[in-house]
Write a protein that holds these residues in place. Structure first.
Motif: not given
Length: 387
Positions: A138, A142-143, A147, A182
Motif C-alpha cells: 500500500l 503504516s498502511e 490494513l 500502524g
C-alpha cells in the motif's frame, strides 16, 4: 471432535507438572491434573506418558518464498515447504523478504502466507525487505501494518552489511515511526525486524535512533546477533539495556569458522552475562541464503538455512545446561510477546491450541497441533501440500 491429552508433563513454557489438556474449537478448553468427560461427544484421546507438552514453536524469521541469489540467478533458494515447519515443531512462522526484493515480491509473500494458513499453519509476514526506502504493498509501512491483517511490522531491514542500503539513523527512525503508528492503529506490535551484518556498530545505530527520537528500544527487533564475536559482545550490552535480541539457528561450518557463535552457545552466554531470559528469542532464518564472501566481499559459495535448525538449537541449548523452560520460552512466549501475538506462545485455557508434544529424553517431535488441527502424529506429517 474433542482431543484429550492425558497425563503429560506440561511446560507452558514454565513447568506445570502432570496435567490433562482438552482441545476444542481451535483452542485449549481446559488444563487440569485430571479431566473427566461424560456424554457421547466424539473424543480422541492421546496418552501422554513419557511426553512433554509445550507451546508450538514460533519462528520469527523464515524466508517462506525463498531468498538468496547472491551468487546469481541459479543461487536463488527454494520456498519453504509446510512440513519443513511442522516436522520441526513449528506452529507459527513469520515470513520476510531478504536481499532479493526484486524477483521476490510482497504479493508472492502474502500469497504464500495465505496458502500456509489454509493448510493449517499459523503465518504472518513483514512488509519491506533489506533495502531502504522499503517497498510496500500500500502507500507506506503504516498502511501495510494497519490494513493487512497478517502484517506485523517491517523487515528484515539490513544494516551494517555490505548488502544493505546503509540507512541512516533518521531513516530508521522514520521506518520505526511508521511501523509503530500502524501498530497502534491496529492493535499490533509494529516491530522493525533488523538484519545485522558483521559490523559491530550496527546495534549502536539502533541506540542512536532511540536516543534521537521518542521511540522505545523495544520497537527494534535485531536478528543475527550471534553473527560474529564482536557483534555478539555488542549484543550483550544491548540486551543488558533491555533490548530484544534474536539468535539465528541456521549456520554452516564456514560461518562458524569465521567467528559466528553457535545458537545454543550464544543463548547460554547471554543468560550467563545477565541478559534477561524474557528478552531473547531464537529463529531459524529458514530458506535464507547463507553465503560466504572473501575479505574483498567476493562471493565464495552459498548454503540454505533450515527451519529444522530451530528445534536442533533447542535440543543443543538444553544439553548445554540451559533450563528447559528458558529454552522453550525463547521459541514460544518471548517471540509471541515481541510480535504482539497474545493468543499463542503459552499453554492456558482460552488460548489458541498450538500444542507440541516432545519425547521427554530426546526432545524429539512426536505430535503437533496448529489451532487445534493435528498436523503431526508419531513424528509423521498428517498434512502436506497438494503438489
Amino acid at each position: 471432535m474433542l482431543t484429550l491429552i492425558r497425563n503429560v508433563e506440561v511446560f507452558a513454557p514454565e513447568p506445570m507438572g502432570r496435567q490433562d489438556l482438552l482441545l476444542a474449537n481451535g483452542q485449549i478448553e481446559a488444563m487440569a491434573p485430571q479431566i473427566r468427560l461424560t456424554g457421547s461427544v466424539p473424543l480422541e484421546t492421546v496418552e501422554g506418558n513419557g511426553l512433554i507438552a509445550c507451546p508450538g514453536f514460533i519462528d520469527s524469521l523464515v524466508h517462506i518464498t525463498g531468498g538468496g541469489g547472491e551468487g546469481g540467478f541459479h543461487t536463488r533458494t527454494p520456498a519453504m515447504a509446510l512440513t519443513e515447519a511442522t516436522l520441526a515443531g513449528v506452529s507459527t512462522v513469520v515470513g520476510a523478504l531478504g536481499t532479493d526484493a526484486i524477483s521476490r515480491t510482497l504479493p508472492d509473500l502474502i500469497a504464500k502466507c495465505y496458502a500456509l494458513r489454509q493448510l493449517g499453519l499459523g503465518c504472518f509476514f513483514y512488509t519491506g525487505g533489506y533495502q531502504v526506502p522499503v517497498r510496500t504493498l500500500l502507500a507506506d509501512v503504516s498502511e501495510d501494518v494497519m490494513l493487512l491483517e497478517p502484517c506485523l511490522g517491517v523487515g528484515e531491514v539490513a544494516i551494517a552489511d555490505h548488502r544493505s542500503s546503509h540507512p541512516s539513523p533518521q531513516e530508521l527512525i522514520r521506518l520505526a515511526s511508521q511501523a509503530r503508528t500502524g501498530g497502534l492503529l491496529s492493535g499490533k506490535a509494529g516491530v522493525v525486524s533488523i538484519h545485522l551484518g558483521d559490523d559491530p556498530t550496527g546495534l549502536e545505530w539502533l541506540r542512536q535512533s532511540v536516543a534521537q527520537s521518542n521511540l522505545p528500544l523495544s520497537q527494534f527487533y535485531p536478528t543475527h546477533v550471534n553473527r560474529t564475536e564482536a557483534v555478539f559482545q555488542s549484543a550483550i550490552e544491548f540486551g543488558l539495556a533491555d533490548g530484544w535480541l534474536d539468535i539465528t539457528a541456521s549456520t554452516t561450518p564456514e560461518l562458524l569458522a569465521q567467528g559466528e557463535v553457535a545458537a545454543a552457545e550464544a543463548l547460554r552466554r547471554l543468560l550467563s552475562a545477565g541478559v534477561s531470559p524474557s528478552r531473547v528469542t531464537l529463529s531459524s532464518d529458514g530458506n535464507a541464503s547463507l553465503p560466504s564472501f572473501d575479505a574483498d566481499g567476493r562471493y565464495q559459495g552459498l548454503q540454505v538455512g533450515r527451519v529444522a535448525s530451530l528445534h536442533q538449537a533447542v535440543v543443543a541449548a538444553h544439553e548445554l545446561g540451559v533450563p528447559l523452560e528458558q529454552v522453550l520460552a525463547c521459541v514460544s512466549r518471548n517471540p509471541a510477546t515481541v510480535l504482539g501475538l497474545a493468543d499463542r506462545g503459552r499453554l492456558a485455557p482460552g488460548l489458541r491450541a498450538d500444542l507440541l508434544l516432545l519425547e521427554r529424553d530426546s526432545l524429539a517431535v512426536q505430535a503437533l497441533w496448529c489451532g487445534g488441527k493435528a498436523m503431526v502424529q508419531q513424528g509423521r506429517a498428517l498434512v502436506t501440500e497438494p503438489f
